[in-house]
Design a protein around this motif. Structure first.
Motif, PDB file in Angstrom:
ATOM      1  N   UNK A  31       5.336  44.441 -12.048  1.00 27.07           N
ATOM      2  CA  UNK A  31       5.462  43.615 -10.845  1.00 27.07           C
ATOM      3  C   UNK A  31       4.103  43.423 -10.178  1.00 27.07           C
ATOM      4  N   UNK A  32       3.311  44.487 -10.111  1.00 23.97           N
ATOM      5  CA  UNK A  32       1.981  44.403  -9.489  1.00 23.97           C
ATOM      6  C   UNK A  32       1.097  43.432 -10.280  1.00 23.97           C
ATOM      7  N   UNK A  34       1.950  40.987 -12.228  1.00 24.75           N
ATOM      8  CA  UNK A  34       2.425  39.605 -12.089  1.00 24.75           C
ATOM      9  C   UNK A  34       2.092  39.042 -10.700  1.00 24.75           C
ATOM     10  N   UNK A  35       2.240  39.880  -9.672  1.00 28.15           N
ATOM     11  CA  UNK A  35       1.965  39.428  -8.294  1.00 28.15           C
ATOM     12  C   UNK A  35       0.481  39.129  -8.113  1.00 28.15           C
ATOM     13  N   UNK A  36      -0.368  39.960  -8.702  1.00 28.71           N
ATOM     14  CA  UNK A  36      -1.813  39.727  -8.588  1.00 28.71           C
ATOM     15  C   UNK A  36      -2.197  38.447  -9.322  1.00 28.71           C
ATOM     16  N   UNK A  38      -0.321  35.827  -9.877  1.00 33.51           N
ATOM     17  CA  UNK A  38       0.244  34.636  -9.223  1.00 33.51           C
ATOM     18  C   UNK A  38      -0.150  34.514  -7.753  1.00 33.51           C
ATOM     19  N   UNK A  39      -0.779  35.555  -7.214  1.00 35.70           N
ATOM     20  CA  UNK A  39      -1.113  35.609  -5.791  1.00 35.70           C
ATOM     21  C   UNK A  39       0.119  35.370  -4.912  1.00 35.70           C
ATOM     22  N   UNK A  40       1.125  36.152  -5.178  1.00 31.03           N
ATOM     23  CA  UNK A  40       2.328  36.112  -4.343  1.00 31.03           C
ATOM     24  C   UNK A  40       2.711  37.556  -3.969  1.00 31.03           C
ATOM     25  N   UNK A  41       3.453  37.713  -2.882  1.00 28.57           N
ATOM     26  CA  UNK A  41       3.904  39.066  -2.535  1.00 28.57           C
ATOM     27  C   UNK A  41       5.022  39.558  -3.449  1.00 28.57           C
ATOM     28  N   UNK A  42       5.230  40.859  -3.424  1.00 25.12           N
ATOM     29  CA  UNK A  42       6.325  41.475  -4.200  1.00 25.12           C
ATOM     30  C   UNK A  42       7.468  41.796  -3.238  1.00 25.12           C
TER      31      UNK A  42
END
Lengths: 50, 373
Positions: A31-32, A34-36, A38-42
């Motif tokens: 998850x981390x 992927x979030x980094x 895509x620059x989106x929050x988790x």
């Protein structure tokens, strides 16, 4: 604080269906990453199969 | 929420705007996550900023679809913001402190956020609810603040949680220390309960029932307690009957069992739980709950057989609860030796859990029980 129950109903679902949302199950590192990328929050739901 | 909320089409537009992570806190492989982000209550909803390794928003409890949409909208704005208002800054600090388990400091920052809140601040409800959770161990303060905050939250879903938590706190105070907190918060909670414009979830409504039952109990109104418990039980039965799938129906099993036990009607739980066990043969919950129901019916061999089936499927911290119930069954049956051996097994298992799942407090409580056997 005396409570008859200290839990909420929706904590008590031993289910894994997330039909509309692409949940990653039990993999924080994935998850981390992927979030980094895509620059989106988790969004995290921490639960237990009660 | 898995059965009712995440499947809602109203959340589809958020799908690509967040990474979605489900953490089963009973799974040993999540121990590292739980060490980094301690979870003191369930369910816990978190929005995390992976770049800064920081918490962006935090909410304890279940949420309805509109409630979750609001949490996501607010969290996304905070995540993207170049600078934060004074109230938002305090709230971010409070969320961070709460996620570090620093409740007293978190409460101070939640209070500071509320004090700095502009009119119509969208995060007031979540902040007030978080404050209530942080100070729920201080009943007098919790009840007083709930009563003060309630008028500002009237007409919102958050009013339900704040009023019910405050009422529960007031009910736990000694009678001579309550003043008019109990009566005023009971009135507020009843007002929320009766407000048909509020789209309360079944979860919210069940929580209101629990707080109202506690209030009647604290007032010594035994008849009122029984009446409300019966109403609560009927409400849960009705909600379960409206469920569209077995998954949705089993969500209510836990509270329905509690209501039946409270009412002294454990026999009503048996058929319900046997159905759930047939529907979900890999789930330890139905047999674990059946063990409780059979114990209440003094059917100890059936209770132990149900406990056997649950233990064959359960691992992690929840196994300790199943073992504790098993020890209770042996005690009720009069088999002290087996009860002692079961608690000893629980102690050994508790010590074997990895960091993040291992609880020193739980180990101490089990060891204390063992030494008294």
């Amino acid at each position: 604080m005396k409570r008859l129950l200290a839990i909420t109903l929706f904590a008590c679902a031993a289910l894994t269906a997330h039909a509309k949302l692409p949940f990653i199950e039990d993999d924080y590192a994935k998850a981390v990453a992927r979030a980094q990328a895509k620059n989106v929050p988790i969004f995290v739901e921490a639960w237990a199969p009660w | 929420m898995k059965a009712f909320v995440y499947t809602d089409e109203g959340l589809e537009r958020y799908a690509g705007r967040f990474v979605w992570l489900s953490i089963n806190t009973e799974e040993a492989k999540n121990a590292a996550f739980l060490k980094r982000w301690p979870i003191p209550a369930l369910p816990m909803l978190l929005v995390l900023d992976a770049k800064r390794d920081a918490v962006t928003a935090r909410y304890v409890g279940g949420a309805t679809v509109p409630h979750l949409q609001k949490l996501l909208d607010d969290a996304e704005k905070t995540y993207r913001a170049k600078s934060l208002s004074a109230a938002d800054t305090e709230l971010a600090k409070a969320d961070r402190l709460a996620s570090e388990g620093k409740n007293a400091e978190a409460a101070k920052s939640f209070e500071a956020a509320i004090a700095a809140a502009p009119r119509n601040w969208s995060k007031l409800g979540r902040t007030a609810e978080s404050l209530m959770f942080a100070i729920s161990g201080e009943p007098s303060r919790c009840a007083t603040r709930a009563l003060e905050l309630y008028p500002r939250l009237k007409g919102t879903i958050s009013s339900a949680n704040v009023a019910a938590t405050g009422l529960s706190c007031a009910a736990s105070l000694e009678a001579d220390k309550r003043g008019d907190l109990l009566s005023k918060l009971e009135k507020a909670t009843q007002e929320v309960f009766d407000d048909r414009k509020l789209a309360l979830s079944d979860d919210d409504r069940s929580g209101l029932y629990l707080a109202l039952i506690e209030a009647r109990d604290a007032s010594g109104d035994d008849e009122g307690v029984v009446e409300l418990k019966a109403e609560w039980s009927a409400f849960l039965d009705g909600a379960a009957a409206r469920a569209k799938t077995p998954e949705q129906r089993t969500v209510y099993d836990s509270h329905r069992l509690s209501a039946y036990l409270e009412l002294g009607q454990p026999e009503k739980a048996v058929a319900m739980l046997e159905q759930s066990e047939r529907d979900f043969p890999d789930d330890y919950n139905p047999p674990a709950r059946l063990a409780l129901a059979w114990k209440a019916l003094n059917e100890f061999d059936k209770a132990l057989a149900a406990s056997d089936r649950a233990l064959a499927k359960v691992s992690g911290p929840r196994r300790l609860s199943v073992l504790s119930v098993r020890a209770d069954i042996y005690v009720a049956k009069g088999d002290k030796e087996a009860a002692r051996a079961t608690v000893a097994e629980a102690v050994a298992y508790a010590k074997s859990l990895p960091e993040g799942q291992r609880s020193e407090r739980r180990i101490a409580a089990l060891e204390k029980r063992l030494s008294g056997m």
